[in-house]
Scaffold this active site. Structure first.
Site, PDB file in Angstrom:
ATOM      1  N   LYS A 135       0.677  -1.290   0.002  1.00 41.40           N
ATOM      2  CA  LYS A 135      -0.145  -0.029   0.114  1.00 41.40           C
ATOM      3  C   LYS A 135       0.972   1.285   0.054  1.00 41.40           C
ATOM      4  O   LYS A 135       1.771   1.362   0.767  1.00 41.40           O
ATOM      5  CB  LYS A 135      -0.915  -0.179   1.227  1.00 41.40           C
ATOM      6  CG  LYS A 135      -1.811  -0.880   1.348  1.00 41.40           C
ATOM      7  CD  LYS A 135      -3.193  -0.710   0.658  1.00 41.40           C
ATOM      8  CE  LYS A 135      -4.301  -2.017   0.807  1.00 41.40           C
ATOM      9  NZ  LYS A 135      -5.629  -1.654   0.197  1.00 41.40           N
ATOM     10  N   ASP A 164      -0.509  -0.273  -4.293  1.00 41.62           N
ATOM     11  CA  ASP A 164      -2.075   0.247  -4.233  1.00 41.62           C
ATOM     12  C   ASP A 164      -2.139   1.302  -3.702  1.00 41.62           C
ATOM     13  O   ASP A 164      -1.842   1.233  -2.381  1.00 41.62           O
ATOM     14  CB  ASP A 164      -2.805  -0.825  -3.491  1.00 41.62           C
ATOM     15  CG  ASP A 164      -4.256  -0.730  -3.643  1.00 41.62           C
ATOM     16  OD1 ASP A 164      -4.576   0.200  -4.030  1.00 41.62           O
ATOM     17  OD2 ASP A 164      -5.074  -1.571  -2.964  1.00 41.62           O
ATOM     18  N   GLU A 192      -2.091  -0.002  -8.893  1.00 42.08           N
ATOM     19  CA  GLU A 192      -3.610  -0.010  -8.346  1.00 42.08           C
ATOM     20  C   GLU A 192      -4.418   1.417  -8.073  1.00 42.08           C
ATOM     21  O   GLU A 192      -3.435   2.023  -7.337  1.00 42.08           O
ATOM     22  CB  GLU A 192      -3.904  -1.006  -7.492  1.00 42.08           C
ATOM     23  CG  GLU A 192      -5.267  -1.382  -7.323  1.00 42.08           C
ATOM     24  CD  GLU A 192      -5.299  -2.776  -6.523  1.00 42.08           C
ATOM     25  OE1 GLU A 192      -4.343  -3.775  -6.605  1.00 42.08           O
ATOM     26  OE2 GLU A 192      -6.221  -2.839  -5.653  1.00 42.08           O
ATOM     27  N   ASP A 217      -9.445  -0.390  -9.214  1.00 41.52           N
ATOM     28  CA  ASP A 217     -10.270  -0.782  -8.070  1.00 41.52           C
ATOM     29  C   ASP A 217     -11.523  -0.101  -7.475  1.00 41.52           C
ATOM     30  O   ASP A 217     -12.388  -0.685  -8.130  1.00 41.52           O
ATOM     31  CB  ASP A 217      -9.057  -1.268  -7.181  1.00 41.52           C
ATOM     32  CG  ASP A 217      -9.731  -1.966  -5.759  1.00 41.52           C
ATOM     33  OD1 ASP A 217     -10.809  -2.810  -6.068  1.00 41.52           O
ATOM     34  OD2 ASP A 217      -9.039  -2.183  -4.876  1.00 41.52           O
ATOM     35  N   LYS A 241     -14.097  -7.490  -6.928  1.00 42.29           N
ATOM     36  CA  LYS A 241     -14.340  -8.028  -5.643  1.00 42.29           C
ATOM     37  C   LYS A 241     -15.746  -8.663  -5.843  1.00 42.29           C
ATOM     38  O   LYS A 241     -16.791  -7.959  -5.823  1.00 42.29           O
ATOM     39  CB  LYS A 241     -14.391  -6.881  -4.694  1.00 42.29           C
ATOM     40  CG  LYS A 241     -12.902  -6.347  -4.434  1.00 42.29           C
ATOM     41  CD  LYS A 241     -13.246  -5.055  -3.329  1.00 42.29           C
ATOM     42  CE  LYS A 241     -11.973  -4.695  -2.891  1.00 42.29           C
ATOM     43  NZ  LYS A 241     -10.711  -4.373  -3.776  1.00 42.29           N
TER      44      LYS A 241
HETATM   45 MG    MG Z   1      -7.029  -1.747  -3.925  1.00 41.02          MG
END
Ligand code: MG
Length: 308
Positions: A135, A164, A192, A217, A241
């Site tokens: 992240k 991300d 991302e 995302d 997701k």
């Molecule tokens: Mg993500």
């Protein structure tokens, strides 16, 4: 066919709260569904919303379940509105309870933010992970770019790194990241969601200017968003997701028709939702991309427990 419909809430506590852009997330809450058909065959489903990511709230899902009769039909399920995507997933997966999918697909491992990533990857590598997610946008960009340099130097050449940003970069910062990734030219699988959801067109522009792949995302939390981004010309990677994107049958149809490059990811569901989500991932994964489903170590217990 008529189905007897039952449901109950669940709560699972994370071992450690999960930092999100909306504060610390301590408890995963959702709803478990049970459908029993006329031959007494039982199907399980799970509604696991994340409203701050774009799905309905738990309260909306609960109200929807409560207003349904005790017996429902397939028409009831296939007419659940798009505003309730986690319900669409839960009910459809209860209707077609899948067999346990083979787990031959690989999973990505989440590294801690900042410098801690430099120490953390090796242990995960030894456990068999070769795709890592880090992240970013947590510390100042220059600081993180230095860590990125060190991290890519130390990772084995066969390892892959996903960055991300969770929509948290400014456009100038995103460009710095993409320039660095282009220059490193190794290990980086994709960046991302560099910018926020309302900056989709800028992300689309960035995707045309750099070699490094970009994944959407937050921009594609639900099926209508996925369709919109595709229609606008997005041909990069989509992070999907399954538990919150909406109807599995519509998702299947879209992915197969357009042959999109998708990465599948969990939303901290229980084994019931995860099984259904994995089944979709197994069917629709292309390009050998690892899945983001390695999440069991986040929970105190292996299975859901504790009704309210
Ligand atoms: Mg993500």
């Amino acid at each position: 066919m008529n189905y007897k419909f039952e449901f109950r809430p669940y709560q699972r506590k994370f071992v450690r709260g999960i930092a999100t852009s909306h504060g610390i997330w301590e408890i995963r809450e959702g709803i478990i569904l049970r459908l029993t058909d006329e031959t007494n065959k039982i199907g399980w489903g799970e509604i696991a919303p994340i409203s701050w990511f774009g799905s309905e709230t738990l309260a909306q899902a609960w109200d929807f379940c409560r207003q349904l009769p005790k017996e429902i039909t397939e028409e009831t399920i296939f007419s659940i509105p798009d505003q309730l995507p986690a319900c669409q997933f839960g009910f459809e997966s209860a209707l077609f309870s899948p067999p346990t999918p083979s787990t031959s697909l690989t999973h990505s491992a989440l590294l801690p933010t900042g410098e801690a990533a430099l120490q953390a990857w090796e242990n995960l590598w030894q456990q068999g992970y070769s795709t890592f997610k880090w992240k970013i946008g947590v510390y100042p960009t220059p600081v993180e770019l230095k860590i990125l340099d060190l991290l890519t130097q130390s990772l084995p050449t066969s390892a892959k790194l996903r960055l991300d940003a969770n929509g948290g970069l400014k456009e100038e910062e995103a460009k710095l990241w993409l320039e660095s990734c282009d220059r490193l030219n190794t290990n980086i699988e994709f960046l991302e969601q560099p910018l926020s959801v309302d900056q989709f067109l800028q992300i689309l522009e960035l995707s045309k200017c750099y070699k490094t792949a970009i994944a959407l995302d937050e921009s594609v939390a639900t099926l209508p968003q996925l369709e919109y981004c595709f229609q606008q010309g997005w041909r990069g990677i989509f992070v999907i997701k399954p538990a919150i994107i909406g109807s599995p049958s519509q998702l299947r149809q879209f992915c197969q028709q357009h042959e999109i490059d998708a990465v599948f990811s969990s939303v901290f569901e229980t084994s019931i939702g995860r099984k259904a989500a994995l089944q979709i991932a197994v069917e629709l994964s292309r390009h050998n991309r690892a899945m983001g489903f390695g999440i069991n170590h986040y929970f105190a217990e292996d299975e859901e427990s504790g009704t309210r």
